[in-house]
Design a protein around this motif. Structure first.
Motif, short mmCIF file in Angstrom:
data_model
loop_
_atom_site.label_atom_id
_atom_site.label_comp_id
_atom_site.label_asym_id
_atom_site.label_seq_id
_atom_site.Cartn_x
_atom_site.Cartn_y
_atom_site.Cartn_z
N GLU A 1 10.44 -0.94 -10.72
CA GLU A 1 10.05 -2.24 -10.18
C GLU A 1 11.10 -2.75 -9.19
O GLU A 1 10.78 -3.23 -8.11
N LYS A 2 12.36 -2.63 -9.57
CA LYS A 2 13.45 -3.11 -8.73
C LYS A 2 13.47 -2.39 -7.39
O LYS A 2 13.74 -2.99 -6.35
N ALA A 3 13.21 -1.08 -7.41
CA ALA A 3 13.23 -0.29 -6.18
C ALA A 3 12.21 -0.82 -5.17
O ALA A 3 12.54 -1.06 -4.00
N PHE A 4 10.98 -1.02 -5.62
CA PHE A 4 9.94 -1.48 -4.70
C PHE A 4 10.16 -2.94 -4.30
O PHE A 4 9.90 -3.31 -3.14
N GLN B 1 0.89 -1.17 0.00
CA GLN B 1 0.00 0.00 0.00
C GLN B 1 0.93 1.22 0.00
O GLN B 1 1.57 1.53 1.00
N ILE B 2 0.99 1.89 -1.15
CA ILE B 2 2.00 2.94 -1.34
C ILE B 2 1.34 4.31 -1.31
O ILE B 2 0.42 4.59 -2.08
N LEU C 1 10.43 5.43 0.22
CA LEU C 1 11.25 5.76 -0.95
C LEU C 1 11.42 7.26 -0.96
O LEU C 1 10.45 8.00 -1.14
N VAL C 2 12.65 7.72 -0.70
CA VAL C 2 12.94 9.15 -0.68
C VAL C 2 13.46 9.52 -2.07
O VAL C 2 14.50 9.03 -2.50
#
Length: 216
Positions: A163-166, A64-65, A89-90
């Motif tokens: 995608e990779k970040a999350f 849940q973003i 995620l900054v």
């Protein structure tokens, strides 16, 4: 927000997107949750959120973003939304030095309002505009290491590393939750000397059985 449920998914993790206005937070959110990008996206008013469910080490995880507005006038409102977040995620814009310099302030605000174990990643967005870059990747990497953050450069436009970040954030959160669950199980396990005693037959019986077996 990180708890286990029994129906559509195994875990629900709340992640917040923070950073200055205009760095591309909303497009990172829409790229990850809907695989969409809007060149005409407007500044977020207050807070928006979207969800996406995916597999993490065999478990179904619903992320849940929350996309928090970057403008100063909304910060008093959005600070309440940091509570309950297990990931963040900054985001800064690699073409705008000020957005990178303001990361320190965002981190301070995040750490003031969020859980001390929150998983944080620094993202340098708009890597597709490399010809306009003013923030060197090595500088951001060094800053991230100093602050204990993971780091990636992303492009919501080109769907690069979003995608990779999350996935990285969700995996880190899941592993922390798993370690806590394991530690809790070990805490209630019998201590040495308090478990069930298992009696082993004396050696003479064992030797007799062995001889009988071999004689056959």
């Amino acid at each position: 927000m990180a708890y286990k449920v029994d129906h559509e998914y195994d875990y629900l993790f709340k992640i917040v997107l923070i950073g200055d206005s205009g760095v591309g937070k909303s497009n990172i959110l829409s790229r990850f949750t809907r695989n969409e990008f809007c060149l005409e996206s407007k500044s977020t008013i207050g807070v928006e959120f979207a969800t996406r469910t995916l597999q993490v080490e065999g478990k179904t995880v619903k992320s849940q973003i929350w996309d928090t507005a970057g403008q100063e006038r909304y910060r008093a409102i959005t600070s309440a939304y940091y509570r309950g977040a297990v990931g963040a995620l900054v985001v800064y814009d690699i073409t705008k030095r000020q957005t990178f310099e303001n990361v320190q302030r965002w981190l301070r605000e995040l750490r003031d309002h969020a859980d001390s174990n929150i998983v944080i990643m620094l993202a340098g967005n708009k890597s597709d505009l490399n010809h306009l870059r003013v923030v060197a990747e090595r500088d951001a990497q060094a800053f991230a290491e100093k602050e204990g953050l993971s780091f990636l450069e992303t492009s919501a436009l080109e769907a690069l590393n979003v995608e990779k970040a999350f996935q990285t954030i969700l995996l880190d959160i899941y592993q922390i939750i798993s370690r806590k669950a394991l530690a809790a199980q070990e805490a209630v396990a019998p201590l040495p000397g308090q478990g069930t005693t298992i009696k082993v037959g004396d050696n003479s019986n064992f030797d007799n059985r062995k001889q009988t077996c071999c004689s056959n």
